[in-house]
Design an enzyme around this catalytic site. Sequence first.
Site, short mmCIF file in Angstrom:
data_model
loop_
_atom_site.label_atom_id
_atom_site.label_comp_id
_atom_site.label_asym_id
_atom_site.label_seq_id
_atom_site.Cartn_x
_atom_site.Cartn_y
_atom_site.Cartn_z
N HIS A 213 0.81 -1.21 0.00
CA HIS A 213 0.00 0.00 0.00
C HIS A 213 0.85 1.27 0.00
CE1 HIS A 213 -4.17 -1.68 1.25
NE2 HIS A 213 -3.51 -2.53 0.48
N SER A 217 -0.36 -1.27 -6.14
CA SER A 217 -0.11 -2.47 -6.93
C SER A 217 0.54 -2.12 -8.27
CB SER A 217 -1.42 -3.21 -7.20
OG SER A 217 -2.01 -3.64 -6.00
N LYS A 241 -14.47 -8.71 -8.14
CA LYS A 241 -13.57 -9.55 -8.93
C LYS A 241 -12.89 -10.60 -8.06
CE LYS A 241 -10.60 -8.76 -12.93
NZ LYS A 241 -9.93 -7.72 -13.73
N ASP A 242 -12.45 -10.19 -6.87
CA ASP A 242 -11.83 -11.14 -5.95
C ASP A 242 -12.84 -12.18 -5.47
OD1 ASP A 242 -9.35 -10.04 -6.14
OD2 ASP A 242 -9.43 -8.95 -4.25
N GLU A 285 7.15 -33.59 -0.22
CA GLU A 285 5.90 -33.20 -0.86
C GLU A 285 6.21 -32.52 -2.20
OE1 GLU A 285 3.45 -34.85 0.34
OE2 GLU A 285 2.15 -33.29 1.15
#
Length: 421
Positions: A213, A217, A241-242, A285
């Site tokens: 922030h 972005s 959108k998220d 893994e």
Amino acid sequence: MSAPANGSRLVKWIDHRLPIFTFMRHETHEYPTPRNLSYWWNFGSLAGIVLVIMIVTGILLAMQYTPHVDHAFNSVERIMRDVNGGWMIRYIHMNGASFFFIVVYIHMFRGMYYGSYKAPRELLWIIGVIILLLMMATAFMGYVLPWGQMSYWGATVITNLFSAIPWVGDSIVTWLWGGFSVDNPTLNRFFALHYLLPFVICAVVFLHLWALHRFGSNNPLGIDAKGPQDKIPFHPYYTVKDAFGTGVFLLVFCAAVFFFPNYLGDPVNYVEANPLQTPEHIVPEWYFLPFYAMLRAITFDITIPFTDVVVIEAKLGGVIVMFASIAILAVLPWLDRSPVRSARFRPAFKWFFWIFALDAVLLGYIGAQKPEGIWPTVGLLATLYYFAHFLVIVPLLGMLERPRPLPASISEAVLKPMEKA
């Protein structure tokens, strides 16, 4: 900051004394965001959602788990069979680890493709690499807790790597084990750290968001916003959108949990740990496999030329290469000197990026194979290319590549095609 315009008297009373609601409104509602973010930017918020899922399910599992070598395996079986909803909680947690790494790996590759590591976001990127390291440590310790065959022998192999460190290696291994072999003190330590580290990750994620922030972005064009015309409020545009991206993600995640929950696991780990019986093939893994392949790629001692003096033994060389493969990500902002961020305007970089992505997938495949036949040689070549990408190709492209012209602004690039249409 002023109190929220809408809200109860209680909210306004609290906000006047502790402006948490004003802060939340600014950071989640009014936060100005580039208007051209694609769905590739959903994976940051998805990582946060999976982190919350992992912490909640982990706490519920810890209430039923017994961290003792005589009871750990049976306590996991009891969770699966006797605890109400225990099978679902465990499968969510177990598959959540895999999906957490899937989301974070996509998030990092997106950042590499669009140049999100470049100035002024270098610290944001470095904090992200620290989060990756913490995730790896947490996942490794969590994999030991079921106390199956692969849990025990995986812990034995990985912790033994520290013995390659000159002078202090054996002491580090003894400290990690809490004794002279992987035993009950080891399991207790790993359980305590596995429970603690997710909260450390939360703290580092807070720093990650704070750094994000500070400058906002990045975006697919890789250019800075020139003014209000290049930005839109985060809510409702990106919250919707998220939310859509989260819905799609949860559909895939639930399909894995309910229809093929053991697909990403190793069946050997459903056999209780036995120190007297070594599995035929010890593998970690899947999300560790590329780094495991690089660890095994060094099968030779490094000596002074024309002498038999060993400078670095093969075991130590493999450990150095494995940790260097992660550390090199942190210095990527200084290795890439191109003034252009996004690969959209860097045609040569784009091709080499996808070759690098394929190389990472190949390393993962090699890590799952037995170290015999052609695989050690292929693993060495893939490891060499991994480091060549960062140390040779990226710096050379930064100096020699001729990028395509950048648009004047985000709004021009976004709105002009719409006007023409």
